[in-house]
Every structure is written in structure tokens, then in C-alpha cells.
Design a protein around this motif. Structure first.
Motif, mmCIF file in Angstrom:
data_model
loop_
_atom_site.group_PDB
_atom_site.id
_atom_site.type_symbol
_atom_site.label_atom_id
_atom_site.label_comp_id
_atom_site.label_asym_id
_atom_site.label_seq_id
_atom_site.Cartn_x
_atom_site.Cartn_y
_atom_site.Cartn_z
ATOM 1 N N GLU A 350 29.609 3.469 28.780
ATOM 2 C CA GLU A 350 28.824 2.445 28.095
ATOM 3 C C GLU A 350 29.626 1.146 28.081
ATOM 4 N N LEU A 351 29.203 0.221 28.959
ATOM 5 C CA LEU A 351 29.943 -1.034 29.132
ATOM 6 C C LEU A 351 31.410 -0.736 29.441
ATOM 7 N N ASP A 352 32.330 -1.130 28.549
ATOM 8 C CA ASP A 352 33.756 -0.945 28.821
ATOM 9 C C ASP A 352 34.310 0.371 28.284
ATOM 10 N N ASN A 353 33.461 1.196 27.702
ATOM 11 C CA ASN A 353 33.933 2.424 27.064
ATOM 12 C C ASN A 353 33.543 3.659 27.870
ATOM 13 N N LEU A 354 34.444 4.611 27.872
ATOM 14 C CA LEU A 354 34.182 5.929 28.441
ATOM 15 C C LEU A 354 34.235 6.932 27.295
ATOM 16 N N ILE A 355 33.118 7.599 27.036
ATOM 17 C CA ILE A 355 32.998 8.463 25.868
ATOM 18 C C ILE A 355 32.786 9.900 26.314
ATOM 19 N N TYR A 356 33.688 10.782 25.907
ATOM 20 C CA TYR A 356 33.521 12.215 26.126
ATOM 21 C C TYR A 356 32.939 12.833 24.861
ATOM 22 N N SER A 357 32.002 13.742 25.028
ATOM 23 C CA SER A 357 31.434 14.399 23.850
ATOM 24 C C SER A 357 31.140 15.852 24.164
ATOM 25 N N ILE A 358 31.227 16.669 23.119
ATOM 26 C CA ILE A 358 30.880 18.088 23.200
ATOM 27 C C ILE A 358 29.816 18.346 22.150
ATOM 28 N N ARG A 359 28.769 19.005 22.547
ATOM 29 C CA ARG A 359 27.690 19.311 21.603
ATOM 30 C C ARG A 359 26.974 20.589 22.041
ATOM 31 N N PRO A 360 26.225 21.215 21.133
ATOM 32 C CA PRO A 360 25.522 22.442 21.506
ATOM 33 C C PRO A 360 24.498 22.212 22.618
ATOM 34 N N TYR A 361 24.268 23.251 23.395
ATOM 35 C CA TYR A 361 23.294 23.212 24.482
ATOM 36 C C TYR A 361 21.929 22.762 23.989
ATOM 37 N N LYS A 362 21.308 21.896 24.767
ATOM 38 C CA LYS A 362 19.944 21.459 24.487
ATOM 39 C C LYS A 362 19.196 21.345 25.806
ATOM 40 N N LYS A 363 17.976 21.835 25.816
ATOM 41 C CA LYS A 363 17.170 21.852 27.035
ATOM 42 C C LYS A 363 17.015 20.449 27.616
ATOM 43 N N ARG A 364 17.098 20.360 28.941
ATOM 44 C CA ARG A 364 16.973 19.088 29.636
ATOM 45 C C ARG A 364 15.691 19.010 30.454
ATOM 46 N N TRP A 365 15.425 17.837 30.990
ATOM 47 C CA TRP A 365 14.140 17.562 31.628
ATOM 48 C C TRP A 365 13.845 18.482 32.811
ATOM 49 N N TYR A 366 14.859 18.929 33.534
ATOM 50 C CA TYR A 366 14.632 19.708 34.745
ATOM 51 C C TYR A 366 14.507 21.208 34.492
ATOM 52 N N GLU A 367 14.581 21.640 33.249
ATOM 53 C CA GLU A 367 14.508 23.068 32.939
ATOM 54 C C GLU A 367 13.054 23.492 32.720
ATOM 55 N N TYR A 368 12.296 23.381 33.757
ATOM 56 C CA TYR A 368 10.862 23.696 33.676
ATOM 57 C C TYR A 368 10.613 25.158 33.318
ATOM 58 N N ASN A 369 11.429 26.055 33.850
ATOM 59 C CA ASN A 369 11.213 27.483 33.627
ATOM 60 C C ASN A 369 11.754 27.971 32.291
ATOM 61 N N THR A 370 12.328 27.082 31.503
ATOM 62 C CA THR A 370 12.925 27.492 30.224
ATOM 63 C C THR A 370 12.359 26.681 29.076
ATOM 64 N N GLN A 371 11.075 26.369 29.135
ATOM 65 C CA GLN A 371 10.483 25.544 28.084
ATOM 66 C C GLN A 371 10.496 26.227 26.731
ATOM 67 N N HIS A 372 10.400 27.530 26.725
ATOM 68 C CA HIS A 372 10.331 28.243 25.452
ATOM 69 C C HIS A 372 11.513 29.195 25.253
ATOM 70 N N LYS A 373 12.540 29.041 26.068
ATOM 71 C CA LYS A 373 13.732 29.871 25.897
ATOM 72 C C LYS A 373 14.947 29.118 26.415
ATOM 73 N N MET A 374 16.110 29.503 25.930
ATOM 74 C CA MET A 374 17.342 28.849 26.354
ATOM 75 C C MET A 374 17.875 29.509 27.625
ATOM 76 N N ILE A 375 18.698 28.747 28.330
ATOM 77 C CA ILE A 375 19.354 29.291 29.518
ATOM 78 C C ILE A 375 20.253 30.462 29.130
ATOM 79 N N ASN A 376 20.186 31.525 29.882
ATOM 80 C CA ASN A 376 21.025 32.683 29.599
ATOM 81 C C ASN A 376 22.147 32.840 30.623
#
Length: 574
Positions: A350-376
Motif C-alpha cells: 500500500e503506497l510505501d508500506n509493505l504489510i504482512y498479515s495472518i488471519r483465519p481462512y476465509k472463502k475467496r472469489w474463485y472457490e466456486y465449489n466451496t460456497q457452502h463449505k470450507m476447503i479441506n
């Protein structure tokens, strides 16, 4: 033909409407309208929410709110006041006593310290005051007296205290540690949004042994070392959030050990301290396992554990500054420890900053086959690392050298498999980035652009050839497409995509859009595209039926399915 009048509607219907209105709006519309509505206004079923905005005229405030405080004080549920200096006398005139039997929430923003100190002792008479939010813009050097008054409120469960620091002096909290003889506070949720040293924080929480959630946003320097501060146990603490600008990893470890809770489930930590140790995944793993022993026991026996872990570390590049570089082994954040807990690392430029972050898994746009379940699949999660590019400057992206530095820094920590940005990308810039990110599997961008000339330059043609032969991208998402030729172009330069998503189709007929894409795919035999997703505001079952009919009649596909989820149309084929 019978007509329904507003008077014919039930009381419950009006109570439902009143839930969405400020008390001033309710009074303005219904006070003294007729006997039926007057009874509604005075009913114990109706609770008033007072939200005074500084933009309202003083005369209206004086007339309406005085009526509410005079006639309906036993129905007031919450008061949110934006207090300007010329309103101090108005606020001071309110008589706060035990007759406010339903008042549960107070918000003062902003409020002069002197006025706050005069109000807090009166709040002790409120029998149901559970929530208090304070924002003081006029700086007070010592907040100890205010905290002592807050801890005297015996029913309080939630407190957020924000104080602005002055350029002339540092904020302090002169508060002695609580003794056994002092009655402790009932506070369970504490948000400290002002500078606070280690010893001051520990003195504050000594009054709140029932804390469940603690968040402090600005831990300041102190002459007292954290190592000499006595440990403190918060037996009920489940959520801990820390924003810090000075704490090294060594100090963070000592801090958490001294602030012990066996029930901690959610830990969030944000820092800008240039301590590269924060990117040592193995050290994090060892620290969490040693200081949260229930974590390992949960895996085997389903006992309490740390359920969510949020971490954010920021670094930057500047001339004449040597940015700390990670020198450990790469990809340590995809070890079984992190994958089993579904804690995912990502990087953001973001502009002049490089930000690393860790957070719990959350479904992304390309996970069409996992709309109602998490990746296993552990393999899928091990390739979940994402790079986000954010540019909020009107001057455009930093120079290529800067972008390359940021990405090179990221690649010392982790491989990147997914990239997202909401910016326009020139084809040359995209080529430079993809040259560095050879393992990229998905790409989400706003749109692609070329030079201003109508004909492609030789350099742009070379960039296209590079993209079409070298990239491994199988999933592509564009925010907007204006011309169908843009889709043809994307199919050419990303020949391996099997999933194409478009979030906005500009002035294009839906049937025509789908028809032209499928014809293009049919022309290119064995093209891997098998899933097309696009957003349409009017998506419904009728649109799905029309698309199915068009595809069948024109024999564009044989084995396919079309469905809509909210405003998204999914077309999938074999």
C-alpha cells in the motif's frame, strides 16, 4: 373497494418502524398527532434512542429533547451526543438520576474533560448503564481520576475511552493498583484508545478481573521495564487485541506471559516496529504452543483452544534507509501448525508500506465449489498465499524498482499464488510483476490497459507474447469489461484459464455476452475454460432459463449447468 388507513396498522408494526428512527424523528412525526399515537409514544414497549448530531439547530434540540427527557425518561434506551462547546450548558442541565430505568448506553463524543468529570459521578445512579463510550478531543494530561470515576459505575459492562494526545505533553494514567479492599469493576469489555504505558495498563486492568475482551491501541514508552511488572491473570479473557508501535517480539512475548488467560480464543496483534523476528514462523509456533498449552490438547481431545489469530506487521522502503530483510527459510507459514489451524499469511503493498498479515481462512472469489463449505485439502491451503496491491495515490504506482523491492521482500518470506488489486493495469506493468510471481494461479484486477495509441507498440507485442507463454494463471477476475473484444484478448494472453469472472458488464446484453464468449471458446478447440461467472443486477430464474434455451438452440454447449446465486450467474460445462 376498501382502503387501509395508517391508523388501521397494528401497534407492533409501528414499534418495528420506530426501531429504525431516532427519538427526535419519532417526536417530530407523531407527538400530539392524536390520542392513539400519544399512547404509543408513552408505552413501555417503546424505547427511545437519542442521537444528537452537531448539525442540528440548537432551538430544535432544546425543544424536542427537553420534551423527551421530561415526559419519557423512563423509556430512554440510549443517548449518543456529539457535544460542541456551546452545548455544554445544555448537557449540564440534564438531571441524571435513577428514574432513567431503561438507559443502557451512553456515548459522549467529543466531550470536554471538565464536563466529563462532572457527569461521571451522576451516572452511578443509573440502574442499567451497561455501555459507556467516551471521546475527549481536548487533551487532559492525567486520566487517572477519570478511570477511577469509571470504575465506580457498578453496572458497567462495556467501556471505550479515547483521548487525544497533545503535542505539548504526554498522557499519563496516575492510578494505583487495585487492592483487595477495593470493590472491583464489573467491566467485561475494555477498549483503551489513548497512549498507555505497560505499568499503567496493568494498573487499569487490576480493577477489571472480569474482563472478557481487551483492546488497546497505543502502548507508549515507559521508564519502567516490562520485566519488573508483576504477572496478572485474567481468568475470563477470551479476546485480546493489541495495536503497538514500539514493542519488539521479545517484549511481546514477555507481555503475553504476564497477561495470562487460559481461555484466550482470539488474539490480534498489529505492529510497525521494524523487528524482522515477527516474520519468523517457527518462533511464533513455539511461542503459541508453549504459552497456550490448550492448543495442542484441543487437536486431540477437543478442549478449549486459541481459535483465531490475527497478526499485522508493516515495513517500508525509503532512500537512505536499509529495510530489514528476512533471512530464514522460506514458506514456514505453510507448515502443518498453520495449515491445521487455517491461519493464512498474506502480503499487501500500500503506497510505501509493505504489510504482512495472518488471519483465519476465509472463502475467496474463485472457490466456486466451496460456497457452502470450507476447503479441506491441506495442499490447497498451502497454496493460498495472496499479494494485494493497493494504490490510493492519484500519481499512480511507485516506480518499477520500488514494486520489485516490495515483491522481492515478500518472496524471501513466502511464495505467492494469488494476486488482487482494484487498479487499472498497463500491460507492461503486469508483465513485470508476473515475471517475478512465476507461481501465480489466480489474478484479480480492475481492468487492463494499453498505451494511448491505437496500434500496439513492439514492446507491448513482446509483453503479450511473454504473458501468453509464461504465465500459469488458471483463474481470472476482472471488475469491469466494456467491450467483448476485451474478453477475446484475455483468452489469448491467459490461455490456461479455466475460471473467468466479470463483476460488471458495461452496457452489454447478457445473452449476447455469453453467446460471443462461447463461440470464441468453440473456435479455439480444447480451450480449458469451463466456468464463467458474471454479475447482473437483474439475475433471476427467468434469466437462467433464457440462457439455457439460447445455449441449447444454438448448440453452443452439450453438458452444462446454469444457475444464479444472488446477483451472480454461474455457467459451468464439461
Amino acid at each position: 373497494m376498501s382502503r387501509t388507513l395508517i391508523e388501521d396498522l397494528s401497534n407492533e408494526f409501528f414499534y418495528e418502524i420506530f426501531e429504525y428512527l431516532d427519538s427526535y424523528e419519532i417526536y417530530q412525526a407523531f407527538f400530539d398527532l392524536n390520542n392513539r399515537f400519544q399512547q404509543l409514544l408513552n408505552s413501555s414497549y417503546l424505547l427511545f434512542k437519542i442521537r444528537h448530531c452537531y448539525s442540528q439547530s440548537k432551538e430544535i434540540i432544546m425543544n424536542k429533547y427537553k420534551q423527551i427527557f421530561l415526559h419519557n425518561k423512563n423509556q430512554i434506551f440510549s443517548v449518543h451526543l456529539w457535544i460542541l462547546p456551546d452545548n455544554n450548558q445544555f448537557i449540564s442541565s440534564f438531571t441524571i438520576d435513577s428514574s432513567f430505568i431503561r438507559l443502557e448506553s451512553l456515548v459522549f463524543r467529543p466531550i470536554e474533560p471538565d464536563l466529563l468529570i462532572s457527569l461521571l459521578p451522576k451516572l452511578i445512579y443509573l440502574p442499567r448503564l451497561f455501555s459507556l463510550t467516551i471521546d475527549t478531543w481536548s487533551a487532559l494530561k492525567d486520566l487517572g481520576n477519570i478511570y477511577q470515576l469509571i470504575f465506580n459505575l457498578r453496572k458497567l459492562k462495556y467501556i471505550k475511552y479515547k483521548a487525544t494526545e497533545s503535542d505539548d505533553f504526554d498522557i499519563t494514567v496516575s492510578l494505583s493498583i487495585a487492592t483487595n479492599e477495593q470493590q472491583v469493576s464489573t467491566i467485561e469489555y475494555l477498549i483503551i484508545d489513548h497512549p498507555c504505558a505497560y505499568n499503567e495498563l496493568y494498573n487499569i486492568i487490576s480493577y477489571t478481573p472480569q474482563l472478557r475482551r481487551l483492546k488497546f491501541l497505543n502502548l507508549s514508552e515507559s521508564n519502567i521495564s516490562i520485566e519488573v511488572i508483576k504477572p496478572m491473570t485474567l481468568s475470563n479473557l477470551t479476546h485480546l487485541s493489541i495495536n503497538n508501535y514500539q514493542m519488539t517480539f521479545d517484549e511481546f512475548e514477555i507481555f503475553i506471559k504476564k497477561l495470562y488467560s487460559s481461555k484466550l480464543k482470539v488474539l490480534s496483534f498489529t505492529t510497525i516496529v521494524q523487528d524482522i523476528a515477527y516474520l519468523d514462523a517457527n518462533r511464533w509456533e513455539e511461542f503459541i504452543l508453549q504459552n497456550l498449552p490448550k492448543l495442542e490438547e484441543f487437536i486431540l481431545q477437543n478442549l478449549p483452544k486459541l481459535e483465531e489469530f490475527y497478526f499485522k506487521y508493516s515495513t517500508y522502503f525509503e532512500d537512505h534507509y536499509e529495510t530489514p530483510m528476512y533471512s530464514g527459510k522460506r514458506d514456514q507459514f505453510i507448515s502443518p501448525f498453520w495449515i491445521e489451524r487455517r491461519w493464512i499469511l498474506q502480503a499487501e503493498i500500500e503506497l510505501d508500506n509493505l504489510i504482512y498479515s495472518i488471519r483465519p481462512y476465509k472463502k475467496r472469489w474463485y472457490e466456486y465449489n466451496t460456497q457452502h463449505k470450507m476447503i479441506n485439502s491441506c495442499d490447497q491451503l498451502s497454496k493460498f498465499m495472496r499479494l494485494i496491491l493497493v494504490n490510493k495515490s492519484s500519481e499512480g504506482w511507485p516506480n518499477s524498482l520500488a514494486i520489485n523491492k516490495y515483491i522481492s521482500h515478500v518472496l524471501t518470506v513466502t511464495q505467492i499464488h494469488h494476486m488482487e488489486t482494484q487498479e487499472h493495469f498497463f500491460i507492461g506493468k503486469l508483465r513485470e510483476i508476473l515475471d517475478l510471481l512465476s507461481e501465480l494461479d489466480s489474478l484479480q484486477i480492475y481492468s487492463l490497459s494499453f498505451s494511448q495509441s491505437t496500434c500496439l507498440s513492439r514492446e507491448e507485442i513482446e509483453n503479450l507474447l511473454f504473458l501468453s507463454t509464461k504465465n500459469q494463471i488458471t483463474k481470472l477476475c476482472l471488475e469491469i469489461i466494456i467491450l467483448i473484444e476485451e474478453v477475446y484478448f484475455l483468452i489469448e494472453i491467459f490461455p490456461r484459464i479455466n475460471h473467468l469472472q466479470v463483476n460488471f458488464i458495461h452496457s452489454m446484453d447478457v445473452e449476447l455476452f455469453v453467446r460471443l464468449i462461447l463461440i470464441q471458446i468453440k473456435i479455439k478447440s480444447n480451450h480449458p475454460l469451463r466456468l464463467l461467472c458474471f454479475c447482473v443486477a437483474a439475475a433471476d430464474d427467468e434469466m437462467v432459463h433464457k440462457l439455457e434455451k439460447m445455449i441449447n438452440i444454438e448448440n453452443l454447449l452439450v453438458d452444462f449447468t446454469v444457475k444464479h446465486v444472488m446477483n451472480e450467474i454461474y455457467l459451468q460445462w464439461k
